[in-house]
Design a protein around this motif. Sequence first.
Motif, PDB file in Angstrom:
ATOM      1  N   LEU A  81       0.846  -1.188   0.000  1.00  0.00           N
ATOM      2  CA  LEU A  81       0.000   0.000   0.000  1.00  0.00           C
ATOM      3  C   LEU A  81       0.882   1.239   0.000  1.00  0.00           C
ATOM      4  O   LEU A  81       1.858   1.319   0.751  1.00  0.00           O
ATOM      5  CB  LEU A  81      -0.900   0.005   1.236  1.00  0.00           C
ATOM      6  CG  LEU A  81      -1.776   1.243   1.451  1.00  0.00           C
ATOM      7  CD1 LEU A  81      -2.864   1.328   0.377  1.00  0.00           C
ATOM      8  CD2 LEU A  81      -2.402   1.208   2.844  1.00  0.00           C
ATOM      9  N   LYS A 127       0.943   5.850  -0.903  1.00  0.00           N
ATOM     10  CA  LYS A 127       0.151   7.077  -0.929  1.00  0.00           C
ATOM     11  C   LYS A 127       0.771   8.077  -1.895  1.00  0.00           C
ATOM     12  O   LYS A 127       1.991   8.154  -2.013  1.00  0.00           O
ATOM     13  CB  LYS A 127       0.078   7.702   0.469  1.00  0.00           C
ATOM     14  CG  LYS A 127      -1.093   8.659   0.644  1.00  0.00           C
ATOM     15  CD  LYS A 127      -1.265   9.057   2.094  1.00  0.00           C
ATOM     16  CE  LYS A 127      -2.599   9.758   2.319  1.00  0.00           C
ATOM     17  NZ  LYS A 127      -2.907  10.801   1.344  1.00  0.00           N
ATOM     18  N   ASN A 139      -6.916  12.010  -0.133  1.00  0.00           N
ATOM     19  CA  ASN A 139      -7.318  10.611  -0.081  1.00  0.00           C
ATOM     20  C   ASN A 139      -6.931   9.924  -1.393  1.00  0.00           C
ATOM     21  O   ASN A 139      -7.763   9.408  -2.126  1.00  0.00           O
ATOM     22  CB  ASN A 139      -8.828  10.506   0.166  1.00  0.00           C
ATOM     23  CG  ASN A 139      -9.289   9.077   0.393  1.00  0.00           C
ATOM     24  OD1 ASN A 139      -8.541   8.238   0.882  1.00  0.00           O
ATOM     25  ND2 ASN A 139     -10.533   8.807   0.038  1.00  0.00           N
ATOM     26  N   TRP A 174      -4.500   7.025  -3.082  1.00  0.00           N
ATOM     27  CA  TRP A 174      -3.777   5.834  -2.651  1.00  0.00           C
ATOM     28  C   TRP A 174      -3.348   4.984  -3.838  1.00  0.00           C
ATOM     29  O   TRP A 174      -3.933   5.066  -4.926  1.00  0.00           O
ATOM     30  CB  TRP A 174      -4.658   5.001  -1.711  1.00  0.00           C
ATOM     31  CG  TRP A 174      -5.083   5.744  -0.493  1.00  0.00           C
ATOM     32  CD1 TRP A 174      -6.207   6.528  -0.348  1.00  0.00           C
ATOM     33  CD2 TRP A 174      -4.389   5.811   0.746  1.00  0.00           C
ATOM     34  NE1 TRP A 174      -6.253   7.062   0.903  1.00  0.00           N
ATOM     35  CE2 TRP A 174      -5.149   6.648   1.614  1.00  0.00           C
ATOM     36  CE3 TRP A 174      -3.203   5.249   1.225  1.00  0.00           C
ATOM     37  CZ2 TRP A 174      -4.766   6.921   2.916  1.00  0.00           C
ATOM     38  CZ3 TRP A 174      -2.819   5.520   2.528  1.00  0.00           C
ATOM     39  CH2 TRP A 174      -3.591   6.353   3.352  1.00  0.00           C
ATOM     40  N   ILE A 188     -10.602   0.879  -0.156  1.00  0.00           N
ATOM     41  CA  ILE A 188     -10.335   2.309  -0.303  1.00  0.00           C
ATOM     42  C   ILE A 188     -11.540   2.940  -0.996  1.00  0.00           C
ATOM     43  O   ILE A 188     -11.923   2.538  -2.095  1.00  0.00           O
ATOM     44  CB  ILE A 188      -9.061   2.556  -1.131  1.00  0.00           C
ATOM     45  CG1 ILE A 188      -7.866   1.794  -0.527  1.00  0.00           C
ATOM     46  CG2 ILE A 188      -8.758   4.050  -1.208  1.00  0.00           C
ATOM     47  CD1 ILE A 188      -6.606   1.853  -1.370  1.00  0.00           C
ATOM     48  N   VAL A 220      -9.229   4.678   3.937  1.00  0.00           N
ATOM     49  CA  VAL A 220      -8.776   3.282   3.890  1.00  0.00           C
ATOM     50  C   VAL A 220      -9.261   2.549   5.129  1.00  0.00           C
ATOM     51  O   VAL A 220      -9.137   3.042   6.252  1.00  0.00           O
ATOM     52  CB  VAL A 220      -7.232   3.209   3.823  1.00  0.00           C
ATOM     53  CG1 VAL A 220      -6.765   1.758   3.830  1.00  0.00           C
ATOM     54  CG2 VAL A 220      -6.711   3.917   2.585  1.00  0.00           C
TER      55      VAL A 220
END
Length: 489
Positions: A204, A206, A214, A216, A244, A249
């Motif tokens: 994961l 960002k 937000n 991702w 997500i 998340v």
Amino acid sequence: MTLSSFSSHELDFIDDDEFHEECGVVGIWTTQDAASLTALGLHALQHRGQEASGIVTYDGNQFHTHRGLGLVGEVFDDPRVIASLPGGMGIGHNRYATTGETQLRNVQPLYGDFEFGGFAVAHNGNLTNAQLLKQSLVRRGCLFQSSTDSEVFIHLIAISLYSNVIDRFIDAIKQVQGAYSLVALSKDMLIAARDPLGVRPLILGKLPYSQDENSWVVASETCALSSMGADFVRDIEPGEVIIIDHDGVRSIHPFADNTSSRFCIFEYVYFARPDSVIENKSVYMARKKIGAELAKESHIEADVVVPVPDSGVPAAIGYAEASNIPFELGIIRSHYIGRTFIEPTDQIRNLGVKLKHATNRAVINGKRVILIDDSIVRGTTSKKIVEMVRAAGATEVHLRIASPPTQHSCFYGIDTPAEEKLLAHTHSIDEMCKLIGADSLGFVSADGLYRALQEDKRNNQNPQYCDACFTGDYPIPLTDHDMQLVKSK
């Protein structure tokens, strides 16, 4: 001439003595240009699959898809293709076939229209009960459009009696056996999941520069994050489902009995890109440590340490440092041989290794050479490379392998030959050495491999990794394979 101009047999004539990568997946949530970022991520993951590539995006109103045979740069080389994939959410897939032939119908992501809307899924791994599930699904009226095991997920979600997407998705993954890292996209969410033993990688990340906080990324390896300018957040845990959506998340652990991890140890040996960090371990440093263990276990006096490029390079550096023998690039690899216009006749097949590798005579002639490679599959490539090094003037050639002997096939997403075609399955090390033509042959031990990965040794009662290709210890039932064995008797 493009990849689609060749048959898979023609394309593989040079690489038929190597393990082939599985697949790579990427998922993007709420950015302004999901398709471009997904393509960048897939390009970084090209080493995980070179047969085909595809992207599905969602723009808030409808889904868009483009899939094709070939490398990422071939499938998405036209700016108009990326422009045809609008939207801030997307998933992508690089394919190397472990199940199903190389045809456009098998290229992922797979997409379906459900009563809750569109749904796309991309899968890295291999399901070991796919045929059993498929038989049951066909009896229930499901019509399969591909021959890949990944389509099982689509049909299991379609027939699920649960009302919402997440519950249907969890219902589906609870019915499958095998190795899977999944990314899936609906109109409301991006889903990522790993199988309960975490055999295949998934991370994961960002996007810090996006206007939307937000934003991702999920991907098979951290090297994909680097290409997108994304920050690493964490590994997705074995058995974890990440959701997500516009609220951020959240994490679900649907497998209550999930207590252990059996990550594929061969990712560290060969498959992952050296600059990736997986399960908190640098792949590059792990390979150097494997080389150092190899030097401790099977060292021999020599003048130069030479890697078989490219995968043998970090291990050879580790071996050279541990043994105080000079490291030299005695073999030079051509990176442009993957697409050849030459008709693959028997003569050209025999020259295949020479097309791909060339010896650097200046550092080999008159020297005792230690060759470092990551593995031996059928042994034909190793034999030809040893012959090339001798022809370049080496007085001795000692072959050292940065993994234990590969005696068993993989059923979890790596394309390996049948066991009877694996040299180590049918020959002793001495027999292999004689067949390959080396002066000596040595492999790192299983315990040495584990020590390189910061374990004391292999825990035979509770192994820390999936190492079935070396040990035959398969941590997930081989349902389809066992059924075939029963039928063949």
